[in-house]
Design an enzyme around this catalytic site. Structure first.
Site, PDB file in Angstrom:
ATOM      1  CD  GLU A  54     -24.334 -25.153  16.450  1.00  0.00           C
ATOM      2  OE1 GLU A  54     -25.243 -25.830  15.913  1.00  0.00           O
ATOM      3  OE2 GLU A  54     -24.346 -24.842  17.658  1.00  0.00           O
ATOM      4  CE  LYS A 140       4.684  -1.728  -1.894  1.00  0.00           C
ATOM      5  NZ  LYS A 140       3.460  -1.530  -2.669  1.00  0.00           N
ATOM      6  NE  ARG A 161      -1.023   6.792   0.519  1.00  0.00           N
ATOM      7  CZ  ARG A 161       0.142   6.630  -0.044  1.00  0.00           C
ATOM      8  NH1 ARG A 161       0.728   5.469   0.000  1.00  0.00           N
ATOM      9  NH2 ARG A 161       0.732   7.600  -0.675  1.00  0.00           N
ATOM     10  CD  GLU A 196      -2.459  -2.889   0.566  1.00  0.00           C
ATOM     11  OE1 GLU A 196      -2.100  -2.077   1.457  1.00  0.00           O
ATOM     12  OE2 GLU A 196      -2.197  -2.732  -0.634  1.00  0.00           O
ATOM     13  CB  CYS A 438     -13.559 -32.523 -35.455  1.00  0.00           C
ATOM     14  SG  CYS A 438     -15.043 -31.766 -34.759  1.00  0.00           S
TER      15      CYS A 438
HETATM   16  S1  IVH Z   1       3.701  -0.341   5.545  1.00  0.00           S
HETATM   17  C1  IVH Z   1       5.471   3.208   6.525  1.00  0.00           C
HETATM   18  N1  IVH Z   1       3.438  -2.854   4.841  1.00  0.00           N
HETATM   19  O1  IVH Z   1       2.179  -0.277   0.061  1.00  0.00           O
HETATM   20  C2  IVH Z   1       4.928   2.447   5.452  1.00  0.00           C
HETATM   21  N2  IVH Z   1       2.594  -1.199   3.371  1.00  0.00           N
HETATM   22  O2  IVH Z   1       3.762   2.462  -0.494  1.00  0.00           O
HETATM   23  C3  IVH Z   1       3.483   2.284   5.574  1.00  0.00           C
HETATM   24  N3  IVH Z   1       1.501  -2.094   1.373  1.00  0.00           N
HETATM   25  O3  IVH Z   1      -0.334   1.607  -0.321  1.00  0.00           O
HETATM   26  C4  IVH Z   1       2.982   1.103   4.856  1.00  0.00           C
HETATM   27  N4  IVH Z   1       1.793  -4.214   1.858  1.00  0.00           N
HETATM   28  O4  IVH Z   1      -0.948  -0.101   1.449  1.00  0.00           O
HETATM   29  C5  IVH Z   1       3.206  -1.584   4.495  1.00  0.00           C
HETATM   30  N5  IVH Z   1       3.239  -5.116   4.376  1.00  0.00           N
HETATM   31  C6  IVH Z   1       3.017  -3.847   4.036  1.00  0.00           C
HETATM   32  C7  IVH Z   1       2.361  -3.492   2.857  1.00  0.00           C
HETATM   33  C8  IVH Z   1       2.165  -2.150   2.551  1.00  0.00           C
HETATM   34  C9  IVH Z   1       1.295  -3.366   0.999  1.00  0.00           C
HETATM   35  C10 IVH Z   1       1.088  -0.909   0.591  1.00  0.00           C
HETATM   36  C11 IVH Z   1       0.398   0.132   1.382  1.00  0.00           C
HETATM   37  C12 IVH Z   1       0.645   1.396   0.614  1.00  0.00           C
HETATM   38  C13 IVH Z   1       1.918   1.094  -0.098  1.00  0.00           C
HETATM   39  C14 IVH Z   1       3.030   1.896   0.500  1.00  0.00           C
END
Ligand code: IVH
Length: 703
Positions: A54, A140, A161, A196, A438
């Site tokens: 669909e 994370k 970044r 991310e 075998c």
């Molecule tokens: S917050 C103020 N939340 O970890 C902090 N970062 O060292 C800003 N990352 O490369 C990031 N999971 O991409 C935040 N739940 C999460 C995260 C996260 C992965 C990564 C982020 C960055 C690194 C920060």
């Protein structure tokens, strides 16, 4: 704005094409809204509400309308995700709000969370009698950070970044991620979403499998694969590496004074992100004080292996945004957030040796024997090297220090060679010529990367799988003959070949673990019942590679009886509908092995010497015999895949007479390239001319 934004004259409609009637424009809007809703349900909520067909139908309708009225195309249309632009390089993007990193707490769970909580309380000057601080706890994600900029609800820029101040413009690739909305409703005029980009493990495994099949280099881990995809210059390439996204925060946003939204907590921010259509991880939750952070770390850690993506830890964030502001930053790291890691999923260790394992399908896998190493939460001593080509491509040898990866529940693998000195001389790894289990011959089929044991039912490594396959409901349907029982029967050497199953006695069965006399009798009854079967079930049950249920049925219908199948040449097998060269070869090879024939004979021989399996044989299908009976065919020229002899055998197997010259009596001329006078003669006499495909279709009765 960077250059590639010019690819989309977003607000100025294109001047090309006819002006669209208002009705069409409204229809286009409506189709897009529907497609966007469905895509969100499918990709973000994991809860599709319409069948794929669909979605495709409506997508095609939209494509058709946009094709007729190109002026209606907008960059946020679902049809515009992959634009195929190839860039010369990635343009730099200065982040209005810098992208920070997070301080990593290296302590144990408990003391790490407590230390963080204590710091926060001290900075905020909270008294001991004050309530616990509310945090938001998140996984994370192990991918790469991304900043998505929306202006007036449209995705205008996606940037990596970089160093936190300046990243790279990767908009063209990020647009291919279906979880990322191209347009937003009810969003402030300026909105930067931080999150991310990552690759799910299943997508990563499939990607590497494809790379392996193509003989191309595999990726070390999902993060590297994702990072590579994001930085592709050609969005078409990026689109072939499926990426996913989780939102976890905000960058620049229209200020409250200018009518932007007001949030009191980080948790509210995440809810808003969800309402705008961004994926937010299901595990995210608020936690009161250090003890709940510790609990979160434990819970997410316990489920880590089952998650469909890699995480390398958890992140704790102070929930109140005013508190975040007063806590502020220390260099590049906020004082209001901390990351707490899990054991690494990649570690280096010494590869002491390479062994070869035979799998349950006969596949030979080189396995690295490693100096014990703690990786992904367990101690690993073996890791797969997949196949010989992988070993060569990775250039790993015994004595090397290698990087081992274990993520989720998957088998640990050697991903690369770690830098370091290598012993003076180590020969390259070679596959054994004989099966280590075998002793049967080891072969590698053309175009395949894997080596296989040809032992089939004769090889102990393949026996368990062979028995389970034979016993399954859709084959011989032997109820109660499950994995645990088969393990015991094979490990205890009670069953070595399939016919041994039918020689089992009550005492032998009842003596096994967890087998009462009653259940033993049930298994015997099921075995007895299974003896009355059908040819397709029996054939399928034999576990011939490439022969599934459908092929087994086709074979039975075509040949009528088992003897005809066992004695069929590859050419004769090719006459069966849907049987191609690979399947024909596999069937032929299977029945060419004396031990396989012996097993079949024992199974069908009547008791007391044999097992007494019976089925009703039918007559061969009409067209199996007669499709070309009484016809005369002339071959001329070079056929694209078949040799002259092969084509002749196939035609004769179908009852045709193959003649050397064309006359009025010729039924067909099969012509390849450089066909000369015979082709001309056929055309002159009006004899039907076929190419190779036409001939094959004719042989299968499909012409
Ligand atoms: S917050 C103020 N939340 O970890 C902090 N970062 O060292 C800003 N990352 O490369 C990031 N999971 O991409 C935040 N739940 C999460 C995260 C996260 C992965 C990564 C982020 C960055 C690194 C920060």
């Amino acid at each position: 704005m960077t250059e590639n934004f010019d690819l989309f004259p977003a607000e100025k409609p294109s001047s090309s094409g006819p002006a669209a009637p208002e009705k069409v424009a409204a229809k286009v809007q409506e189709l897009r809204a529907r497609l966007n809703r469905w895509a969100h349900e499918y990709y973000v909520l994991d809860a599709p509400t319409v069948p794929d067909g669909e979605y495709d139908r409506v997508y095609q309708q939209l494509e058709a309308l946009e094709g007729a009225y190109p002026a209606l195309i907008t960059p946020d249309s679902p049809t515009q995700r992959v634009i195929g632009a190839v860039l010369d390089g990635l343009a730099p993007v200065r982040h209005v709000v810098p992208m920070l990193s997070i301080h990593t707490e290296t302590d144990t769970e408990a003391s790490g969370a407590q230390a963080f909580d204590a710091r926060v309380r001290k900075e905020l000057k909270l008294a001991e009698s004050d309530l616990p601080v509310t945090y938001v706890a998140e996984p994370k994600f192990d991918g790469l950070a991304m900043s998505l900029r929306y202006e007036n609800g449209r995705l205008v820029q996606a940037a990596t970044r970089g160093d936190g101040e300046v990243g790279e413009d990767v908009t063209h690739n990020i647009r291919t991620i279906r979880q990322i909305p191209l347009s937003l409703h009810n969003a402030p005029p300026v909105l930067e979403v931080r999150g991310e980009v990552y690759m799910r493990r299943a997508d990563f495994d499939a990607l590497n499998e494809r790379q392996r099949e193509k003989g191309e280099k595999t990726f070390v881990n999902p993060r590297n694969a994702a990072a590579g995809a994001v930085r592709q210059l050609d969005s078409g390439m990026a689109a072939q590496r499926p990426l996913s996204f989780f939102a976890y925060g905000l960058g620049a946003i229209t200020p409250a004074e200018a009518g932007g939204p007001v949030f009191a907590t980080h948790y509210e921010v995440l809810q808003a992100l969800k309402s705008w259509g961004f994926p937010v991880a299901a595990q995210v939750r608020t936690a009161q004080g250090a003890s709940e952070l510790v609990a979160f770390h434990g819970e997410v850690g316990a489920s880590r292996a089952q998650l469909p993506y890699d995480i390398d830890g958890v992140v704790y964030k102070v929930n109140r945004l005013d508190w975040q502001r007063s806590l502020g930053f220390k260099t590049r790291e906020p004082r209001w957030a901390v990351a707490h890691k899990y054991p690494a999923q990649e570690m280096s260790t010494l590869m002491e040796d390479i062994d070869v394992q035979v799998g349950r399908t006969g596949k030979l896998t080189p396995v690295a024997r490693l100096a014990p190493v703690f990786v992904g939460g367990v101690t690993v001593t073996n890791a797969t090297l997949h196949n010989v080509f992988e070993i060569r491509k990775k250039g790993v040898r015994v004595g090397d220090t290698v990087i081992v990866r274990r993520a989720g529940d998957v088998i640990p693998e050697v991903v690369s060679r770690a830098p370091g000195v290598r012993p003076a001389y180590v020969p390259n790894f070679r596959m054994p010529k004989a099966c280590p289990i075998c002793g049967s011959e080891v072969v590698r089929e053309k175009g395949e990367a894997n080596h296989r044991c040809t032992g089939g039912l004769f090889c102990a490594a393949q026996r368990k799988e062979a028995i389970l396959h034979f016993a399954q409901r859709r084959a011989m349907d032997i109820e109660g003959l499950g994995e645990k029982l088969v393990d015991q029967l094979v490990d205890g050497q009670v069953v070595k070949v399939l016919p041994d199953l039918y020689r089992l006695g009550l005492t032998a069965l009842a003596a096994l673990d967890r087998m009462a006399e009653k259940s033993a009798q049930n298994v015997l009854d099921a075995l007895q019942k299974s003896k009355q079967t059908t040819l397709p079930r029996f054939l399928f049950g034999l576990g011939i590679r490439q022969v599934g249920e459908a092929t087994a049925k086709d074979l039975a219908r075509h040949f009528g009886g088992l003897d005809a199948i066992m004695d069929a040449s590859e050419e004769q097998l090719l006459l069966v509908p849907d049987v191609g060269p690979i399947v024909a070869q596999s069937i032929h090879t299977f029945f060419a092995q004396p031990h396989n024939r012996e097993v079949v004979e024992q199974l069908r021989k009547p008791a007391p010497d044999g097992c007494g399996i019976t089925w009703e044989e039918g007559a061969p299908a009409e067209r199996a015999l007669q499709v070309l009976a009484g016809k005369t065919v002339v071959l001329t020229g070079t056929l694209p895949t078949l040799s002259r002899d092969e084509a002749k055998d196939m035609l004769e197997a179908a009852g045709a007479k193959v003649a050397g010259s064309v006359s009025k009596k010729t039924s067909y001329v099969v012509a390849g390239t450089e066909a000369g006078s015979k082709l001309a003669k056929a055309e002159e006499l009006g004899v039907p001319v076929l190419d190779e495909d036409g001939m094959l279709a004719l042989l299968k009765g499909q012409a």
